[in-house]
Design an enzyme around this catalytic site. Structure first.
Site, mmCIF file in Angstrom:
data_model
loop_
_atom_site.group_PDB
_atom_site.id
_atom_site.type_symbol
_atom_site.label_atom_id
_atom_site.label_comp_id
_atom_site.label_asym_id
_atom_site.label_seq_id
_atom_site.Cartn_x
_atom_site.Cartn_y
_atom_site.Cartn_z
ATOM 1 N N TYR A 138 0.897 -1.363 0.102
ATOM 2 C CA TYR A 138 0.012 0.076 0.012
ATOM 3 C C TYR A 138 1.115 1.086 -0.115
ATOM 4 O O TYR A 138 0.230 2.179 -0.715
ATOM 5 C CB TYR A 138 -0.983 0.012 1.085
ATOM 6 C CG TYR A 138 -2.193 -0.789 0.748
ATOM 7 C CD1 TYR A 138 -2.386 -1.971 0.699
ATOM 8 C CD2 TYR A 138 -3.409 -0.064 1.029
ATOM 9 C CE1 TYR A 138 -3.505 -2.840 0.488
ATOM 10 C CE2 TYR A 138 -4.649 -0.620 0.960
ATOM 11 C CZ TYR A 138 -4.489 -1.893 0.489
ATOM 12 O OH TYR A 138 -5.962 -2.480 0.249
ATOM 13 N N LYS A 190 3.133 -15.705 3.215
ATOM 14 C CA LYS A 190 3.330 -16.337 2.191
ATOM 15 C C LYS A 190 4.958 -16.748 2.065
ATOM 16 O O LYS A 190 5.526 -16.184 0.972
ATOM 17 C CB LYS A 190 2.664 -15.611 1.022
ATOM 18 C CG LYS A 190 2.899 -16.266 -0.283
ATOM 19 C CD LYS A 190 1.842 -17.320 -0.394
ATOM 20 C CE LYS A 190 1.986 -18.133 -1.771
ATOM 21 N NZ LYS A 190 1.084 -19.198 -2.103
ATOM 22 N N ASP A 248 -6.477 -7.003 3.823
ATOM 23 C CA ASP A 248 -7.752 -6.245 3.043
ATOM 24 C C ASP A 248 -8.078 -7.503 2.519
ATOM 25 O O ASP A 248 -9.425 -7.649 2.684
ATOM 26 C CB ASP A 248 -7.045 -5.379 1.957
ATOM 27 C CG ASP A 248 -8.203 -4.853 1.034
ATOM 28 O OD1 ASP A 248 -9.150 -4.487 1.641
ATOM 29 O OD2 ASP A 248 -8.046 -5.068 -0.055
HETATM 30 C C1 IPM Z 1 -10.766 -1.487 3.077
HETATM 31 C C2 IPM Z 1 -10.927 -0.840 1.636
HETATM 32 C C3 IPM Z 1 -9.889 0.054 1.206
HETATM 33 C C4 IPM Z 1 -8.420 -0.933 1.572
HETATM 34 C C5 IPM Z 1 -9.833 0.816 -0.059
HETATM 35 C C6 IPM Z 1 -11.078 1.538 -0.213
HETATM 36 C C7 IPM Z 1 -8.745 1.706 -0.144
HETATM 37 O O1 IPM Z 1 -10.982 -1.810 0.856
HETATM 38 O O2 IPM Z 1 -10.773 -0.518 4.027
HETATM 39 O O3 IPM Z 1 -10.830 -2.639 3.243
HETATM 40 O O4 IPM Z 1 -7.954 -1.326 0.494
HETATM 41 O O5 IPM Z 1 -8.190 -0.667 2.541
HETATM 42 MN MN MN Z 2 -10.974 -3.829 1.651
#
Ligand code: IPM
Ligand code: MN
Length: 354
Positions: A138, A190, A248
């Protein structure tokens, strides 16, 4: 006299304002009963503001928000704005700038709620995912060169340092101890392919666990296998800890096993700073303004906020009220099929809490 907490409210886009309104209703009922005060200030961050002003987030947003005890957020994402702009420019930016390095996502099946998992009930589905929230792929560096040509190259790297990994793991160990359920923390990784990043995670996991948490049992699962076991044997899990991207992905799977986005709550936690609580579902443009969306995820996120603020009894009571309603009142957790409107659900929880 109880404490006063300064709460920043970001209703956001789509159904965000509707669910936040019900959450506030419940929070205020709880505050009144327990004698603490919630001093709320609303911020208009979201798609509409961006379309009107061209600005995604004011320069000072993070600094302004640092003055609060907590942030309560509805949803970010607008059908007229290209995907990524608001998500990265508001949600992720705030998570990073406020250093909310934990994304805490309980996966808990409440009584009366239907799960797609065969022969599983509330006693089987009750664990917590600790998702690292400020690093990994990220925030890793990357870019595109020679865009639009046959030679185009795109890179987005998964980057973690020991500090980020360690603080996340320590939080997860502490939580496992505090939860005191099975005293088992599982690292999800992983290591068979991501032999650098998850090697770092795995070594840190065992080193920290051995040195400082000998009372906590350590397990390891590859992320792909985790997805299988979350479906087949969710009762194995107590606390799972993992990096940002895997966290996520597996928490959407977790959410559907607990009845869907209508109930899945989460918190972006900075244990030393300001945390931000949000339902993990999106802005649901299809249902916006119809008073049919399920506010329970937002209400449960509000309960998590109270827990973090130290109002643990108030928090537990909200969860109890929600469980009573899922067990005895609601037909479904899905928007439009609940048997009640958004505001009626909010009223029912608030009444019970009061
Ligand atoms: C979450 C969402 C977010 C993420 C997006 C909207 C950026 O999917 O909060 O899980 O990927 O963290
Ligand atoms: Mn998400």
């Amino acid at each position: 006299m109880g404490n006063t907490y300064k709460i920043a409210i970001i209703p956001g886009d789509g159904t965000g304002p509707e669910v936040v309104r019900e959450g506030i209703k419940v929070l205020n009922a709880s505050a009144k009963k327990h004698g603490f005060k919630l001093d709320m200030t609303e911020f208009d961050y979201g798609g509409d503001r961006y379309l009107k002003t061209g600005e995604v987030l004011p320069e000072t947003a993070a600094d302004d928000l640092k003055k609060f005890n907590a942030i309560y957020l509805g949803a970010i994402g607008h059908p007229d704005v290209k995907p990524g702009i608001l998500e990265k420019g508001i949600l992720l930016k705030l998570r990073f700038e406020l250093d909310q390095y934990i994304n805490l996502r309980p996966v808990k099946l409440y009584p009366g709620v239907e799960t797609p998992l065969k022969n599983k009930g509330p006693q089987d589905i009750d664990y917590v995912v600790v998702r690292e929230n400020t690093g990994g792929i990220y925030t890793g560096i990357g870019g595109i060169s020679m865009k639009g040509t046959q030679n185009e190259v795109a890179i987005q790297s998964m980057v973690y340092n020991r500090f980020q990994v360690e603080r996340c793991l320590r939080y997860a160990f502490e939580l496992t101890r505090k939860r005191n359920k099975n005293n088992t923390l599982a690292l999800v990784g992983k290591t068979n392919v991501l032999t650098f990043v998850y090697d770092l995670w795995e070594r840190a996991f065992h080193e920290i666990g051995k040195a400082d948490y000998p009372d906590i049992k350590r397990e390891y699962y590859h992320v792909d296998a985790t997805c299988m076991w979350m479906v087949k044997n969710p009762e194995w899990f107590d606390v799972l800890v993992t990096g940002n991207l895997f966290g996520d992905i597996i928490t959407d799977l977790g959410a559907i096993t607990q009845g869907g986005m209508g109930i899945a709550a989460g918190g972006n936690i900075n244990p030393e700073g300001v945390s931000m609580f949000e339902p993990i579902g999106g802005s649901a443009p299809k249902y916006t303004g119809k008073n049919v969306i399920n506010p329970l995820a937002a209400i449960c996120s509000g309960a998590m906020m109270l827990d973090t603020l130290g109002e643990t009894t108030a928090s537990d009571e909200i969860e109890q009220a929600v469980m009573e309603i899922t067990a005895n009142k609601m037909k479904s957790l899905d928007a439009g099929k609940m048997g009640y409107s958004t505001s009626e659900i909010g009223d029912m929880v608030a009444e019970r809490v009061a």
